[in-house]
Write an enzyme that holds these catalytic residues in place. Sequence first.
Site, PDB file in Angstrom:
ATOM      1  CD  GLN A  10      -3.340  -0.169   1.918  1.00 29.86           C
ATOM      2  OE1 GLN A  10      -3.365  -1.298   2.363  1.00 29.86           O
ATOM      3  NE2 GLN A  10      -4.137   0.773   2.343  1.00 29.86           N
ATOM      4  CG  LEU A  94      -1.050  -4.976  -0.727  1.00 35.25           C
ATOM      5  CD1 LEU A  94      -1.372  -5.564  -2.091  1.00 35.25           C
ATOM      6  CD2 LEU A  94      -1.767  -3.659  -0.552  1.00 35.25           C
ATOM      7  NE  ARG A 118      -3.373  -8.475   4.544  1.00 39.30           N
ATOM      8  CZ  ARG A 118      -2.575  -7.420   4.359  1.00 39.30           C
ATOM      9  NH1 ARG A 118      -2.937  -6.469   3.501  1.00 39.30           N
ATOM     10  NH2 ARG A 118      -1.426  -7.318   5.016  1.00 39.30           N
ATOM     11  CG  HIS A 203       1.690  -4.735   9.360  1.00 37.41           C
ATOM     12  ND1 HIS A 203       1.515  -6.057   9.000  1.00 37.41           N
ATOM     13  CD2 HIS A 203       1.569  -4.013   8.218  1.00 37.41           C
ATOM     14  CE1 HIS A 203       1.300  -6.118   7.688  1.00 37.41           C
ATOM     15  NE2 HIS A 203       1.321  -4.899   7.202  1.00 37.41           N
TER      16      HIS A 203
END
Length: 310
Positions: A10, A94, A118, A203
């Site tokens: 991202q 990702l 997700r 995360h």
Amino acid sequence: MTTAFVFPGQGAQSIGMGQALAAAYPAAKAVFDEVDEALGESLSALIWGGDIETLTLTQNAQPALMATSMAAMRALEAEGVTIDQAAFVAGHSLGEYSALAASGAISVADTARLLRTRGQAMQSAVPVGVGAMAALLGLDFATVQEVAAEAAATGEVVQAANDNDPTQVVVSGHKAAVERAAEIAKGRGAKRAVMLPVSAPFHCALMQPAAEVMAEALAAVEIKAPAVPLIANVRADAVTDPDEIRQVLVEQVTGSVRWRESVAAMGAKGVTEFWEIGAGKALSGMIRKIDRSLSSRQFGTPDDVAAAKG
């Protein structure tokens, strides 16, 4: 020359990405068509003609970046470049899903649906405004871990989320704790501490609800052994077993992206060149900072792909 194929995460998204590839290569266009069908909507219309704010929404950016990477991969294949020419695949956050799709471990349609799930799960795990992320520049990973531990002393969550390169580590967690970490980091000699324009704290432990959603989603999807080993974000080591792949993808939601260590591990295993497949060139910039002896190339346009034959 030993090569690894790496896939961006991202932040690499832009309006128009992959459009020239789709126009030049029917196999690349077929990827966008497959993703549109899998999601039941025209994501390609958003990627090529929408607004950047909507594309940047996590639930859109994740499958969109994967589609662009896979379009580039299919274009490379049309020029005779195959996945087995890579010694390893890896992706940043990702991008790990893109790497698995490229290596044949997960179908493109399943990968698109997993990334939509997700993105939605990560967005809904923490109310908007509760979490934050910040890039701490000029401190190493061990120091940032100490900074995070000090900032979290109040009981709030803040963790070292992305170990991107020797000059940049990202922290993630509760907004106030991340802001404390940024101030502590400056006192530890950080050159800069930059709050990131993200919609959720990725995360870190606050993503546990999303990890549970992904465990269920991944259990329902067929995963095959990849054609070449995956260097997993959370382990910085090779994974090939389908059940292990499921496990590292779940761990990745709350765990650190160990990109610096992953690149170093591939270098130690003989990789000398990295091909960044998809949008942007952020990974190539990180790789240069990790080890200047490693070379990198980007493959996101028809000209890039045509040059792969040389």
